[in-house]
Each structure stands twice: as structure tokens, then as C-alpha cells.
Design a protein around this motif. Sequence first.
Motif, mmCIF file in Angstrom:
data_model
loop_
_atom_site.group_PDB
_atom_site.id
_atom_site.type_symbol
_atom_site.label_atom_id
_atom_site.label_comp_id
_atom_site.label_asym_id
_atom_site.label_seq_id
_atom_site.Cartn_x
_atom_site.Cartn_y
_atom_site.Cartn_z
ATOM 1 N N SER A 60 0.813 -1.220 0.000
ATOM 2 C CA SER A 60 0.000 0.000 0.000
ATOM 3 C C SER A 60 0.844 1.266 0.000
ATOM 4 O O SER A 60 0.331 2.354 -0.287
ATOM 5 C CB SER A 60 -0.941 -0.001 1.210
ATOM 6 N N VAL A 64 -1.132 3.908 -1.990
ATOM 7 C CA VAL A 64 -1.749 4.777 -0.978
ATOM 8 C C VAL A 64 -0.627 5.404 -0.152
ATOM 9 O O VAL A 64 -0.382 5.024 0.994
ATOM 10 C CB VAL A 64 -2.725 4.005 -0.062
ATOM 11 N N SER A 68 -0.879 11.261 0.264
ATOM 12 C CA SER A 68 -2.211 11.245 -0.337
ATOM 13 C C SER A 68 -3.302 11.118 0.717
ATOM 14 O O SER A 68 -4.372 11.718 0.591
ATOM 15 C CB SER A 68 -2.313 10.087 -1.334
ATOM 16 N N ALA A 69 -3.047 10.324 1.771
ATOM 17 C CA ALA A 69 -4.055 10.131 2.814
ATOM 18 C C ALA A 69 -4.201 11.353 3.712
ATOM 19 O O ALA A 69 -5.272 11.573 4.291
ATOM 20 C CB ALA A 69 -3.698 8.913 3.652
ATOM 21 N N SER A 131 -10.261 10.950 2.747
ATOM 22 C CA SER A 131 -10.809 9.604 2.624
ATOM 23 C C SER A 131 -10.475 8.783 3.863
ATOM 24 O O SER A 131 -9.304 8.593 4.202
ATOM 25 C CB SER A 131 -10.252 8.920 1.372
ATOM 26 N N LYS A 134 -8.439 5.502 2.985
ATOM 27 C CA LYS A 134 -6.993 5.697 2.839
ATOM 28 C C LYS A 134 -6.318 5.897 4.188
ATOM 29 O O LYS A 134 -5.227 5.376 4.444
ATOM 30 C CB LYS A 134 -6.718 6.909 1.944
#
Length: 343
Positions: A60, A64, A68-69, A131, A134
Motif C-alpha cells: 500500500s 496509498v 495522499s491520505a 478519505s 486511505k
Amino acid sequence: MADKKEKFVLVGVGNTSTQEKIEKPTLSFLQDAWRRLKKNKLAVISMWFLVGLILFSLASTIFVPQKSANAFDPDKVATYGNLPPKSAFNLPGWDGKLQTPGSDYVSDVYADQSVPDGERFLFGTDSLGRSLGKRIIVGVRISLLVAIAATLIDLSIGVIYGLISGYVGGKTDLVMQRIIEIISSVPNLIIVTMLGLLLGNGIFSIVLSIGLTGWTSMARQVRNMTLSYREREFVLAARSLGESGPVIAFKHILPNISGIIIVQVMMTVPSAIMYEAVLSAINLGVKPPVASLGTLISDSIENLQYYPYQIILPSVALVLISLAFILLGDGLRDAFDPKSSQD
């Protein structure tokens, strides 16, 4: 009356090779442990679940990333903030609708907040529009990293310390046990706070604090088992053959107490994850905006009444990971203990 000179015939036995044939195959210690472990279905399921989870956490990092998270657009918080879970199949509870406490009206949050058509979040979003799916993936990754790293420190220090203390004994054991009592008497929170002031509230300080305080229980377990095993016949035989103390401790005693060590390790990992979650709840955990399961639970407590999914989803992930480690630890304890075999 039967003839006494009649030749005696043994019934039901084949040739000599059949009588001397060993039906059970020769297995090594690890092969025999694996054979017993496979009989415990819950332990096997937990093992494959954890293996898949660790591999997924490693993979991940590519699709991810943490950046980005953690990223969000301040201008779009009103649009993407606090969106409930929504799937492509509009399943109950995953249809993007939310009912306000005390109201009978069920609103379509995605339509009310003018979310563009086709955009959906399987696990919803947090108050900043990030999100939640995520962030849970990153949170699992961070929590596993903290727990496994702290457990490795616990394992390396505790096993060596306990073996030396238990095998040497005497005044050496007395001094080493008093050192453990002194370390255990210092509250963990004080050590975490001091390391936080010196190193900053981050992953490294948490791992170091758990590692510096958590190895004492491992050392005590290993020391107690070493005291029991060092007077066994196989240890006396090794001494008679002239083997040195370190060889006896690590070659003969350590394999026999591996079951206790593995169970202790499996219990240490969920304890470390829970400990990190508690530290995050009192703002001594990882630094924002880095997500861990502890920070996700802590941040969503204030929204529990209106957005319960924000605390339920990371809590379920935390419970499943802890339960899997505990079930696997019980299975490995039975597998590595030869006395548990019923064959």
C-alpha cells in the motif's frame, strides 16, 4: 488333545519387514510444530490474515502514500467533509445516507453537499474531507510498524537478558532481577513524556519507549523457564559432554522455551498497538497529520453521536488485528509445546 509337537503359527503378522516398518514419518521439530498448527483452524486463518495484512501494508505504500491520505483541500471541506460510506451497489449502511440523531429524516448527504456524480467513498470521509479508507490503510501500516518494531526490541533484549539471568543464577541473577524491578517501577508515561521532549512526539520515540519498558516481562518469563530447564537431564548431559554455558543456553534451553517466547511475542504486538492508541488519545502519539489507528479513534470521539462510522471502522480494524495475533499466539503455543501432542 492337540499334538504338542505341532508347529506354532503366529496369526495376523506378515513378514519381518512389515513388522519393523515405521508407519509415522520422521519429522523435524518445526515440521511437527507445523503439523500441529494446521489442526487449529482459527490459528491458521489468523496467520494467513496477518500475512495478507502485512503484505498489503507493504504494497500500500505504492498506491496509498501517506501524503495522499493526509492531503485535503480547504476550499472543498464543505463538499467532502463528513461524508458517510457509499458503495457502488447502494447497500444498506453503504448508500451515502445519514440520519441525524433525534430526527426521522434520512438525508442523502452526497446530494445535499453537491458531491459530483460518480464520486463515492467506500468508508466515508472525516471532518476535513479526507478519505477514511486511505487513512485507515495508513493507520494500520503505522500501527503495525510501531508494534512490530517495539516487539523486536522486546524480543532481542528480553530473551538474552532472561537467559543469562536464569542460567548463570546466583548473585548475577539477583542483581539483574533488581535492575528489572527498578525499570518496572518507573511509570511508562514518564518515559514516554521524557522521550517526547527529547526526540519529539513521533514514531521513533514511541517505539523506543515501548521497547525500553516492555522487555522486562519477556525477560522474567524467559528467566523463570530457564531456571526450570537448566536442571533437566538433557542439560546435565550437555554439561557432561563439555559444552559451554552459552551453547547450552541458546542451543538446548532456548528451543525448549520457544513456545512461551512466541506466545509472549504474540501478546506483545496487540499490547503495543493498544498502547500507541492510548498515547495518541492523550496527544503523546504520532504527530498530526500522520494517521494511526489510535489517532483515528481519538479524532473521531467528538463526532461519535453524529458520525459513528468514523470511530467504528478504525476500532473494528484494531480489534481484528489484536484478535488475530492472540489466536495465532494460542495456536503457536500449542504447536511448539511437544506435551500438547495427543499422537
